[in-house]
Design a protein around this motif. Structure first.
Motif, PDB file in Angstrom:
ATOM      1  N   ARG A 133       0.840  -1.202   0.000  1.00  0.00           N
ATOM      2  CA  ARG A 133       0.000   0.000   0.000  1.00  0.00           C
ATOM      3  C   ARG A 133       0.876   1.254   0.000  1.00  0.00           C
ATOM      4  O   ARG A 133       1.850   1.348   0.769  1.00  0.00           O
ATOM      5  CB  ARG A 133      -0.935  -0.004   1.218  1.00  0.00           C
ATOM      6  CG  ARG A 133      -2.042  -1.050   1.085  1.00  0.00           C
ATOM      7  CD  ARG A 133      -2.818  -1.188   2.369  1.00  0.00           C
ATOM      8  NE  ARG A 133      -3.622  -0.013   2.662  1.00  0.00           N
ATOM      9  CZ  ARG A 133      -4.919   0.116   2.367  1.00  0.00           C
ATOM     10  NH1 ARG A 133      -5.566  -0.873   1.753  1.00  0.00           N
ATOM     11  NH2 ARG A 133      -5.582   1.208   2.697  1.00  0.00           N
ATOM     12  N   ILE A 134       0.508   2.188  -0.846  1.00  0.00           N
ATOM     13  CA  ILE A 134       1.187   3.475  -0.927  1.00  0.00           C
ATOM     14  C   ILE A 134       0.131   4.559  -0.834  1.00  0.00           C
ATOM     15  O   ILE A 134      -1.040   4.269  -0.591  1.00  0.00           O
ATOM     16  CB  ILE A 134       1.999   3.591  -2.246  1.00  0.00           C
ATOM     17  CG1 ILE A 134       1.076   3.356  -3.453  1.00  0.00           C
ATOM     18  CG2 ILE A 134       3.158   2.585  -2.238  1.00  0.00           C
ATOM     19  CD1 ILE A 134       1.765   3.526  -4.802  1.00  0.00           C
ATOM     20  N   ARG A 135       0.508   5.821  -1.014  1.00  0.00           N
ATOM     21  CA  ARG A 135      -0.478   6.898  -0.908  1.00  0.00           C
ATOM     22  C   ARG A 135      -0.308   7.894  -2.048  1.00  0.00           C
ATOM     23  O   ARG A 135       0.796   8.086  -2.581  1.00  0.00           O
ATOM     24  CB  ARG A 135      -0.334   7.635   0.430  1.00  0.00           C
ATOM     25  CG  ARG A 135       1.011   8.335   0.604  1.00  0.00           C
ATOM     26  CD  ARG A 135       1.040   9.224   1.833  1.00  0.00           C
ATOM     27  NE  ARG A 135       2.315   9.946   1.921  1.00  0.00           N
ATOM     28  CZ  ARG A 135       2.453  11.144   2.473  1.00  0.00           C
ATOM     29  NH1 ARG A 135       1.406  11.766   2.996  1.00  0.00           N
ATOM     30  NH2 ARG A 135       3.626  11.733   2.519  1.00  0.00           N
ATOM     31  N   LEU A 136      -1.420   8.539  -2.415  1.00  0.00           N
ATOM     32  CA  LEU A 136      -1.372   9.651  -3.358  1.00  0.00           C
ATOM     33  C   LEU A 136      -0.823  10.874  -2.658  1.00  0.00           C
ATOM     34  O   LEU A 136      -0.998  11.034  -1.433  1.00  0.00           O
ATOM     35  CB  LEU A 136      -2.765   9.975  -3.895  1.00  0.00           C
ATOM     36  CG  LEU A 136      -3.266   9.213  -5.136  1.00  0.00           C
ATOM     37  CD1 LEU A 136      -3.373   7.724  -4.853  1.00  0.00           C
ATOM     38  CD2 LEU A 136      -4.605   9.791  -5.605  1.00  0.00           C
ATOM     39  N   ILE A 137      -0.182  11.764  -3.443  1.00  0.00           N
ATOM     40  CA  ILE A 137       0.225  13.070  -2.928  1.00  0.00           C
ATOM     41  C   ILE A 137      -0.135  14.139  -3.949  1.00  0.00           C
ATOM     42  O   ILE A 137      -0.022  13.928  -5.157  1.00  0.00           O
ATOM     43  CB  ILE A 137       1.738  13.117  -2.597  1.00  0.00           C
ATOM     44  CG1 ILE A 137       2.586  12.672  -3.792  1.00  0.00           C
ATOM     45  CG2 ILE A 137       2.052  12.274  -1.376  1.00  0.00           C
ATOM     46  CD1 ILE A 137       4.094  12.814  -3.561  1.00  0.00           C
ATOM     47  N   LEU A 158       6.290   6.645  -2.934  1.00  0.00           N
ATOM     48  CA  LEU A 158       6.743   5.259  -2.999  1.00  0.00           C
ATOM     49  C   LEU A 158       7.584   4.846  -1.793  1.00  0.00           C
ATOM     50  O   LEU A 158       8.275   3.822  -1.843  1.00  0.00           O
ATOM     51  CB  LEU A 158       7.545   5.038  -4.286  1.00  0.00           C
ATOM     52  CG  LEU A 158       6.745   5.196  -5.589  1.00  0.00           C
ATOM     53  CD1 LEU A 158       7.668   5.118  -6.794  1.00  0.00           C
ATOM     54  CD2 LEU A 158       5.648   4.144  -5.680  1.00  0.00           C
ATOM     55  N   THR A 159       7.502   5.594  -0.713  1.00  0.00           N
ATOM     56  CA  THR A 159       8.292   5.270   0.471  1.00  0.00           C
ATOM     57  C   THR A 159       8.058   3.834   0.930  1.00  0.00           C
ATOM     58  O   THR A 159       9.004   3.125   1.315  1.00  0.00           O
ATOM     59  CB  THR A 159       7.963   6.248   1.614  1.00  0.00           C
ATOM     60  OG1 THR A 159       8.268   7.583   1.194  1.00  0.00           O
ATOM     61  CG2 THR A 159       8.758   5.909   2.864  1.00  0.00           C
ATOM     62  N   ASN A 160       6.811   3.386   0.899  1.00  0.00           N
ATOM     63  CA  ASN A 160       6.477   2.041   1.370  1.00  0.00           C
ATOM     64  C   ASN A 160       6.691   0.966   0.313  1.00  0.00           C
ATOM     65  O   ASN A 160       6.408  -0.215   0.573  1.00  0.00           O
ATOM     66  CB  ASN A 160       5.029   1.993   1.848  1.00  0.00           C
ATOM     67  CG  ASN A 160       4.807   2.784   3.120  1.00  0.00           C
ATOM     68  OD1 ASN A 160       5.751   3.074   3.852  1.00  0.00           O
ATOM     69  ND2 ASN A 160       3.563   3.152   3.381  1.00  0.00           N
ATOM     70  N   ALA A 161       7.147   1.347  -0.861  1.00  0.00           N
ATOM     71  CA  ALA A 161       7.389   0.384  -1.942  1.00  0.00           C
ATOM     72  C   ALA A 161       8.756   0.666  -2.561  1.00  0.00           C
ATOM     73  O   ALA A 161       8.870   1.102  -3.708  1.00  0.00           O
ATOM     74  CB  ALA A 161       6.284   0.479  -2.993  1.00  0.00           C
ATOM     75  N   PRO A 162       9.822   0.430  -1.815  1.00  0.00           N
ATOM     76  CA  PRO A 162      11.155   0.808  -2.282  1.00  0.00           C
ATOM     77  C   PRO A 162      11.611   0.061  -3.531  1.00  0.00           C
ATOM     78  O   PRO A 162      12.507   0.530  -4.239  1.00  0.00           O
ATOM     79  CB  PRO A 162      12.055   0.478  -1.079  1.00  0.00           C
ATOM     80  CG  PRO A 162      11.293  -0.556  -0.309  1.00  0.00           C
ATOM     81  CD  PRO A 162       9.860  -0.195  -0.485  1.00  0.00           C
ATOM     82  N   ASP A 163      11.000  -1.092  -3.821  1.00  0.00           N
ATOM     83  CA  ASP A 163      11.411  -1.864  -4.988  1.00  0.00           C
ATOM     84  C   ASP A 163      10.598  -1.537  -6.238  1.00  0.00           C
ATOM     85  O   ASP A 163      10.842  -2.116  -7.302  1.00  0.00           O
ATOM     86  CB  ASP A 163      11.290  -3.363  -4.692  1.00  0.00           C
ATOM     87  CG  ASP A 163      12.227  -3.804  -3.570  1.00  0.00           C
ATOM     88  OD1 ASP A 163      13.328  -3.222  -3.451  1.00  0.00           O
ATOM     89  OD2 ASP A 163      11.848  -4.721  -2.808  1.00  0.00           O
ATOM     90  N   ALA A 164       9.623  -0.643  -6.127  1.00  0.00           N
ATOM     91  CA  ALA A 164       8.804  -0.298  -7.291  1.00  0.00           C
ATOM     92  C   ALA A 164       9.667   0.320  -8.373  1.00  0.00           C
ATOM     93  O   ALA A 164      10.586   1.096  -8.094  1.00  0.00           O
ATOM     94  CB  ALA A 164       7.691   0.666  -6.878  1.00  0.00           C
ATOM     95  N   LYS A 165       9.350  -0.010  -9.616  1.00  0.00           N
ATOM     96  CA  LYS A 165      10.123   0.509 -10.746  1.00  0.00           C
ATOM     97  C   LYS A 165       9.180   0.968 -11.838  1.00  0.00           C
ATOM     98  O   LYS A 165       7.985   0.607 -11.867  1.00  0.00           O
ATOM     99  CB  LYS A 165      11.068  -0.569 -11.270  1.00  0.00           C
ATOM    100  CG  LYS A 165      10.398  -1.826 -11.756  1.00  0.00           C
ATOM    101  CD  LYS A 165      11.416  -2.890 -12.116  1.00  0.00           C
ATOM    102  CE  LYS A 165      10.738  -4.154 -12.675  1.00  0.00           C
ATOM    103  NZ  LYS A 165       9.803  -4.770 -11.724  1.00  0.00           N
ATOM    104  N   GLU A 166       9.716   1.768 -12.748  1.00  0.00           N
ATOM    105  CA  GLU A 166       8.911   2.247 -13.876  1.00  0.00           C
ATOM    106  C   GLU A 166       8.357   1.054 -14.657  1.00  0.00           C
ATOM    107  O   GLU A 166       9.058   0.076 -14.903  1.00  0.00           O
ATOM    108  CB  GLU A 166       9.752   3.148 -14.773  1.00  0.00           C
ATOM    109  CG  GLU A 166      10.115   4.466 -14.118  1.00  0.00           C
ATOM    110  CD  GLU A 166      10.959   5.362 -15.009  1.00  0.00           C
ATOM    111  OE1 GLU A 166      11.180   5.003 -16.174  1.00  0.00           O
ATOM    112  OE2 GLU A 166      11.398   6.431 -14.524  1.00  0.00           O
ATOM    113  N   GLY A 167       7.099   1.156 -15.019  1.00  0.00           N
ATOM    114  CA  GLY A 167       6.423   0.076 -15.729  1.00  0.00           C
ATOM    115  C   GLY A 167       5.578  -0.799 -14.831  1.00  0.00           C
ATOM    116  O   GLY A 167       4.683  -1.519 -15.315  1.00  0.00           O
ATOM    117  N   ASP A 168       5.836  -0.774 -13.524  1.00  0.00           N
ATOM    118  CA  ASP A 168       5.026  -1.582 -12.612  1.00  0.00           C
ATOM    119  C   ASP A 168       3.583  -1.081 -12.601  1.00  0.00           C
ATOM    120  O   ASP A 168       3.330   0.142 -12.630  1.00  0.00           O
ATOM    121  CB  ASP A 168       5.582  -1.515 -11.190  1.00  0.00           C
ATOM    122  CG  ASP A 168       6.809  -2.387 -10.984  1.00  0.00           C
ATOM    123  OD1 ASP A 168       7.113  -3.196 -11.884  1.00  0.00           O
ATOM    124  OD2 ASP A 168       7.462  -2.243  -9.930  1.00  0.00           O
TER     125      ASP A 168
END
Length: 358
Positions: A294-298, A310-320
């Motif tokens: 879970r992440i949040r909008l800003i 993306l603080t709570n999703a450190p492994d997220a990458k472009e295209g995900d």
């Protein structure tokens, strides 16, 4: 290639929700409410998915009823707004539609027409949108008898104003008014229950219930989410991360510089916005998810994009893919953050978002 923003529709979850509605309807049968393009899910795929279970469909208007017939489905279709012109009555006869007659003008059209559809009579028990007052019902039935149209009456229908609030006494009051108004005709069918009424303890369900939002996984009750009521999410709205960058403390994000960054954060831009039907008023801290986290909008939602922390999703990458609502984030949660209800979010997804069915 086209962007991968998509609304994924789980038709098995839809069927499970309909079966739950049928169970909660008790001895009543459930007609599937598929108006508003199947609450944004696609009226034809939704109606076809429910064809083995639903004995009736309910829609708002004639064009929605035509969509069901043109898809080859033969179940009766209840038209909740009734007919909008005298000529519509003959179409109802030919196509097997059951209009809900709610006004004296519609009765006048019936008197002037040679067409004799089967139809429902709507009673206004307190919603004060459509329907005859309880005191008018006997005169309406007498007039229909004098016109030779009495045999076409299938039954009576009403709509609840406050069934979503389990603490409100109004649902019981409306039920009592409906009961009193229809008692002279015990041979006719009756229908009162919207989605919320399926969860009202002790609520009379009569012959037909009319589940709508609950079929699509949205909660019909104030203060409850769909999963809390045993409902499965049907639509998962997803869009790709198209950019990731670090935003430094003291910088701002989005239109109106609406979000002030108080520490360095890793920010992602997601290819979805209010042009796709995502609610513009879903602001900072509205939940989303990426890779199950879970992440949040800003900041503010733009027409074609929105920003996420993306603080709570450190492994997220472009295209995900980012889930805006679905399995991890409930549509009711997003609706609450946007100051609205899941009905509006689901029906508001625009045509540029493709629907994919499984």
């Amino acid at each position: 290639m086209p962007r991968s923003t998509v609304a994924r529709i789980d038709l098995e979850a839809l069927r499970q929700n309909f079966r739950l509605a049928s169970e909660r309807a008790g001895t009543a049968q459930a007609m599937a409410v598929v108006k508003a393009d199947g609450y944004g899910h696609g009226i034809v795929p939704v109606a076809k998915a429910l064809a083995a279970d639903a004995q009736k469909y309910a829609v708002a208007c004639l064009e929605e009823a035509f969509a069901i017939r043109d898809a080859g489905l033969r179940q009766p279709v209840v038209m909740l707004q009734g007919v909008h012109a005298e000529g519509d009555l003959e179409l109802c006869v030919r196509r097997g539609f059951e209009p809900v007659l709610h006004s004296h003008q519609q009765i006048d059209w019936l008197a002037q027409s040679e067409a004799r559809p089967t139809f429902w009579i709507k009673i206004n028990t307190g919603m004060n949108r459509l329907g005859f007052l309880p005191a008018e019902v006997e005169d309406v039935m007498t007039r229909l008898d004098s016109m030779g149209a009495r045999s076409g009456v299938l039954g009576f229908i009403t709509h609840f104003a406050c069934a979503d609030d389990l603490d409100s006494p109004m649902t019981a009051e409306q039920t009592a008014r409906f009961e009193e108004a229809t008692v002279p005709w015990p041979e006719l069918m009756r229908s009162v229950a919207n989605s919320a009424a399926h969860f009202v303890p002790g609520q009379a369900m009569y012959d037909w219930s009319r589940p709508g939002i609950m079929l699509y996984g949205g909660s019909p009750l104030v203060g409850k989410t769909g999963p809390e009521l045993g409902l499965k999410p049907v639509m998962s709205l997803e869009a790709p991360l198209i950019s990731i960058r670090t935003v430094r403390a003291g910088e701002t994000v989005g239109y109106g510089a609406g979000f002030l960054v108080d520490r360095d954060i890793r920010m992602g831009m997601v290819a979805v916005g209010y042009g796709d039907g995502y609610p513009r008023h879903a602001g900072t801290d509205t939940p989303a998810a990426v890779n199950g986290q879970r992440i949040r909008l800003i900041g503010r939602v733009s027409m074609d994009m929105l920003a996420v922390d993306l603080t709570n999703a450190p492994d997220a990458k472009e295209g995900d893919p980012v889930e805006l609502w679905g399995q991890t984030v409930g549509v009711d949660e997003v609706a609450t953050c946007a100051g609205t209800i899941s009905y509006e979010l689901l029906t508001g997804i625009t045509a540029r978002v493709p629907r994919e069915y499984r």
